[in-house]
Design a protein around this motif. Structure first.
Motif, PDB file in Angstrom:
ATOM      1  N   ASN A  36       1.374   7.881   0.355  1.00 46.09           N
ATOM      2  CA  ASN A  36       1.980   8.465   1.557  1.00 46.09           C
ATOM      3  C   ASN A  36       1.741   7.575   2.780  1.00 46.09           C
ATOM      4  O   ASN A  36       1.698   8.048   3.904  1.00 46.09           O
ATOM      5  N   SER A  37       1.616   6.253   2.525  1.00 44.32           N
ATOM      6  CA  SER A  37       1.134   5.366   3.582  1.00 44.32           C
ATOM      7  C   SER A  37       2.208   4.546   4.266  1.00 44.32           C
ATOM      8  O   SER A  37       1.909   3.555   4.905  1.00 44.32           O
ATOM      9  N   GLY A  38       3.463   4.927   4.141  1.00 39.12           N
ATOM     10  CA  GLY A  38       4.503   4.220   4.889  1.00 39.12           C
ATOM     11  C   GLY A  38       5.640   3.750   4.020  1.00 39.12           C
ATOM     12  O   GLY A  38       5.632   3.899   2.797  1.00 39.12           O
ATOM     13  N   ALA A  39       6.636   3.120   4.676  1.00 36.26           N
ATOM     14  CA  ALA A  39       7.845   2.686   3.978  1.00 36.26           C
ATOM     15  C   ALA A  39       7.549   1.623   2.925  1.00 36.26           C
ATOM     16  O   ALA A  39       8.287   1.495   1.935  1.00 36.26           O
ATOM     17  N   TRP A  40       6.483   0.871   3.116  1.00 35.65           N
ATOM     18  CA  TRP A  40       6.176  -0.177   2.146  1.00 35.65           C
ATOM     19  C   TRP A  40       5.857   0.384   0.763  1.00 35.65           C
ATOM     20  O   TRP A  40       5.977  -0.321  -0.243  1.00 35.65           O
ATOM     21  N   ALA A  41       5.479   1.670   0.705  1.00 37.23           N
ATOM     22  CA  ALA A  41       5.204   2.283  -0.597  1.00 37.23           C
ATOM     23  C   ALA A  41       6.453   2.298  -1.467  1.00 37.23           C
ATOM     24  O   ALA A  41       6.362   2.195  -2.696  1.00 37.23           O
ATOM     25  N   VAL A  42       7.639   2.426  -0.859  1.00 43.59           N
ATOM     26  CA  VAL A  42       8.888   2.402  -1.629  1.00 43.59           C
ATOM     27  C   VAL A  42       9.103   1.009  -2.217  1.00 43.59           C
ATOM     28  O   VAL A  42       9.528   0.856  -3.368  1.00 43.59           O
ATOM     29  N   HIS A  43       8.827  -0.032  -1.422  1.00 47.32           N
ATOM     30  CA  HIS A  43       8.944  -1.397  -1.934  1.00 47.32           C
ATOM     31  C   HIS A  43       7.944  -1.628  -3.073  1.00 47.32           C
ATOM     32  O   HIS A  43       8.266  -2.300  -4.063  1.00 47.32           O
ATOM     33  N   ALA A  44       6.740  -1.095  -2.933  1.00 51.06           N
ATOM     34  CA  ALA A  44       5.736  -1.220  -3.995  1.00 51.06           C
ATOM     35  C   ALA A  44       6.200  -0.513  -5.263  1.00 51.06           C
ATOM     36  O   ALA A  44       6.001  -1.016  -6.378  1.00 51.06           O
ATOM     37  N   VAL A  63      -5.057   2.004  -9.225  1.00 54.22           N
ATOM     38  CA  VAL A  63      -4.615   1.610  -7.882  1.00 54.22           C
ATOM     39  C   VAL A  63      -3.080   1.625  -7.807  1.00 54.22           C
ATOM     40  O   VAL A  63      -2.504   2.123  -6.829  1.00 54.22           O
ATOM     41  N   VAL A  64      -2.410   1.079  -8.836  1.00 51.83           N
ATOM     42  CA  VAL A  64      -0.945   1.092  -8.865  1.00 51.83           C
ATOM     43  C   VAL A  64      -0.429   2.533  -8.871  1.00 51.83           C
ATOM     44  O   VAL A  64       0.542   2.867  -8.187  1.00 51.83           O
ATOM     45  N   THR A  65      -1.094   3.395  -9.629  1.00 51.75           N
ATOM     46  CA  THR A  65      -0.708   4.813  -9.666  1.00 51.75           C
ATOM     47  C   THR A  65      -0.820   5.445  -8.289  1.00 51.75           C
ATOM     48  O   THR A  65       0.077   6.175  -7.851  1.00 51.75           O
ATOM     49  N   ALA A  66      -1.914   5.172  -7.592  1.00 50.19           N
ATOM     50  CA  ALA A  66      -2.143   5.765  -6.275  1.00 50.19           C
ATOM     51  C   ALA A  66      -1.084   5.346  -5.269  1.00 50.19           C
ATOM     52  O   ALA A  66      -0.693   6.134  -4.401  1.00 50.19           O
ATOM     53  N   VAL A  67      -0.596   4.110  -5.386  1.00 49.09           N
ATOM     54  CA  VAL A  67       0.336   3.570  -4.398  1.00 49.09           C
ATOM     55  C   VAL A  67       1.784   3.902  -4.736  1.00 49.09           C
ATOM     56  O   VAL A  67       2.609   4.120  -3.851  1.00 49.09           O
ATOM     57  N   THR A  68       2.112   3.955  -6.049  1.00 44.28           N
ATOM     58  CA  THR A  68       3.519   4.073  -6.457  1.00 44.28           C
ATOM     59  C   THR A  68       3.855   5.349  -7.220  1.00 44.28           C
ATOM     60  O   THR A  68       5.027   5.710  -7.314  1.00 44.28           O
ATOM     61  N   GLY A  69       2.856   6.024  -7.799  1.00 42.88           N
ATOM     62  CA  GLY A  69       3.140   7.169  -8.664  1.00 42.88           C
ATOM     63  C   GLY A  69       3.558   6.770 -10.061  1.00 42.88           C
ATOM     64  O   GLY A  69       3.868   7.626 -10.890  1.00 42.88           O
ATOM     65  N   VAL A  70       3.560   5.468 -10.357  1.00 42.71           N
ATOM     66  CA  VAL A  70       3.930   4.941 -11.678  1.00 42.71           C
ATOM     67  C   VAL A  70       2.674   4.435 -12.362  1.00 42.71           C
ATOM     68  O   VAL A  70       1.952   3.615 -11.795  1.00 42.71           O
ATOM     69  N   PHE A  71       2.401   4.899 -13.586  1.00 38.63           N
ATOM     70  CA  PHE A  71       1.137   4.539 -14.231  1.00 38.63           C
ATOM     71  C   PHE A  71       1.327   3.816 -15.569  1.00 38.63           C
ATOM     72  O   PHE A  71       0.601   4.048 -16.532  1.00 38.63           O
ATOM     73  N   LEU A 131      -5.082  14.811  -7.900  1.00 46.55           N
ATOM     74  CA  LEU A 131      -6.236  14.888  -6.991  1.00 46.55           C
ATOM     75  C   LEU A 131      -6.036  13.990  -5.773  1.00 46.55           C
ATOM     76  O   LEU A 131      -6.369  14.358  -4.646  1.00 46.55           O
ATOM     77  N   GLY A 132      -5.485  12.793  -6.009  1.00 47.05           N
ATOM     78  CA  GLY A 132      -5.229  11.885  -4.901  1.00 47.05           C
ATOM     79  C   GLY A 132      -4.219  12.447  -3.918  1.00 47.05           C
ATOM     80  O   GLY A 132      -4.388  12.345  -2.697  1.00 47.05           O
ATOM     81  N   LEU A 133      -3.153  13.061  -4.441  1.00 51.66           N
ATOM     82  CA  LEU A 133      -2.146  13.677  -3.571  1.00 51.66           C
ATOM     83  C   LEU A 133      -2.741  14.844  -2.788  1.00 51.66           C
ATOM     84  O   LEU A 133      -2.450  15.029  -1.601  1.00 51.66           O
ATOM     85  N   ALA A 134      -3.575  15.627  -3.470  1.00 53.61           N
ATOM     86  CA  ALA A 134      -4.215  16.754  -2.784  1.00 53.61           C
ATOM     87  C   ALA A 134      -5.108  16.252  -1.646  1.00 53.61           C
ATOM     88  O   ALA A 134      -5.157  16.855  -0.566  1.00 53.61           O
ATOM     89  N   GLY A 135      -5.781  15.131  -1.876  1.00 55.64           N
ATOM     90  CA  GLY A 135      -6.627  14.561  -0.827  1.00 55.64           C
ATOM     91  C   GLY A 135      -5.847  14.047   0.361  1.00 55.64           C
ATOM     92  O   GLY A 135      -6.384  13.942   1.464  1.00 55.64           O
ATOM     93  N   GLN A 136      -4.550  13.748   0.155  1.00 54.76           N
ATOM     94  CA  GLN A 136      -3.687  13.288   1.252  1.00 54.76           C
ATOM     95  C   GLN A 136      -2.838  14.429   1.817  1.00 54.76           C
ATOM     96  O   GLN A 136      -1.912  14.187   2.585  1.00 54.76           O
ATOM     97  N   ASP A 137      -3.154  15.665   1.393  1.00 53.28           N
ATOM     98  CA  ASP A 137      -2.389  16.849   1.817  1.00 53.28           C
ATOM     99  C   ASP A 137      -0.913  16.734   1.426  1.00 53.28           C
ATOM    100  O   ASP A 137      -0.024  17.202   2.142  1.00 53.28           O
TER     101      ASP A 137
END
Length: 254
Positions: free
Chosen positions: A104-112, A150-158, A193-199
């Motif tokens: 949830n850290s910005g537009a760059w997450a879509v590029h990632a 780390v890739v999962t946390a940034v992109t949702g793809v594991f 859990l990561g998503l819950a931590g970011q609300d």
């Protein structure tokens, strides 16, 4: 009921139809080749909504379909003994990535997200089967797990680099399918859990995720029926070509 449907009332009818179609298609792909549900879901939904919102939708269908996959095969105890360092580091890497970067850290997450999809599709199209010496597992397993987290946390793809790593272990087909289900289940729970931590994982979002379980399961059943009637190799090639185009679009235009 308000919690269940409120998410879709916010999305509107057009996006709601896209969500249902996406999980039907993603479930069908998983039914044919044994993977692809979160990858397809994140890729297609990433065209129309933030990655965090798309990731919240896949939590319930991804968890339950992967639990279904990992419990079939009879190899779970030995796989757990062999893979637990990797699985533990997937969990750690996802939580660390969520705290330090996050989907949830910005537009760059879509590029990632686009980069992850493109890398996975190119591996699927061009990658040759690797065979890793068993003596390397105690080092590469945890490292691969942390990177996957780390890739999962940034992109949702594991799937990167977990899938190439698991395919290099010389597992039988049934063992590999079950190992993938195990890895994906841990990744999904850590992502939740990561998503819950970011609300980013509200009760409303979980209710919305529960509703897309039905089209995902229907798609899986259709995919299992289709698998008996088409070339799995051709289907997989088409899947990776489509995924590469989608990933390139998100990488360049996300």
């Amino acid at each position: 009921m308000t919690t269940l449907f409120g998410f879709y009332q916010t999305l509107g009818p057009a996006l709601s139809v896209l969500v249902v179609f996406t999980f039907l298609l993603a479930g069908m792909v998983k039914g044919v080749i044994g993977l692809g549900l979160p990858t397809i879901a994140m890729g297609l939904l990433g065209l129309a909504m933030p990655p965090a919102q798309a990731a919240a939708l896949l939590i319930v269908p991804s968890t339950l379909t992967n639990l279904w996959q990992l419990t079939a095969g009879g190899h779970l105890p030995p796989l757990l003994r062999r893979l637990w360092p990797m699985l533990a580091m997937i969990f750690v890497g996802t939580l660390v990535g969520s705290a330090g970067l996050g989907i949830n850290s910005g537009a760059w997450a879509v590029h990632a997200l686009g980069a992850a999809l493109l890398a996975y599709s190119l591996y699927g199209l061009c990658g040759r089967g690797m065979c890793m010496p068993s003596t390397w597992e105690h080092v590469l397993g945890p490292l691969c797990g942390f990177c996957t987290g780390v890739v999962t946390a940034v992109t949702g793809v594991f799937v990167i680099p977990a899938v190439p790593y698991l395919q290099s272990l010389g597992l039988s087909r049934d063992e590999l399918v079950q190992a993938l289900g195990l890895s994906f289940t841990v990744s999904t729970l850590a992502l939740a859990l990561g998503l819950a931590g970011q609300d980013a994982l509200s009760t409303e979002a979980l209710g919305a995720s529960l509703l897309v379980l039905a089209p995902a399961l229907l798609g899986m059943l259709a995919g299992q029926w289709l698998r008996q009637r088409i070339s799995a190799v051709l289907f997989k090639r088409c899947f990776f070509v489509g995924l590469a185009l989608l990933g390139a679009h998100l990488l360049l235009n996300g």
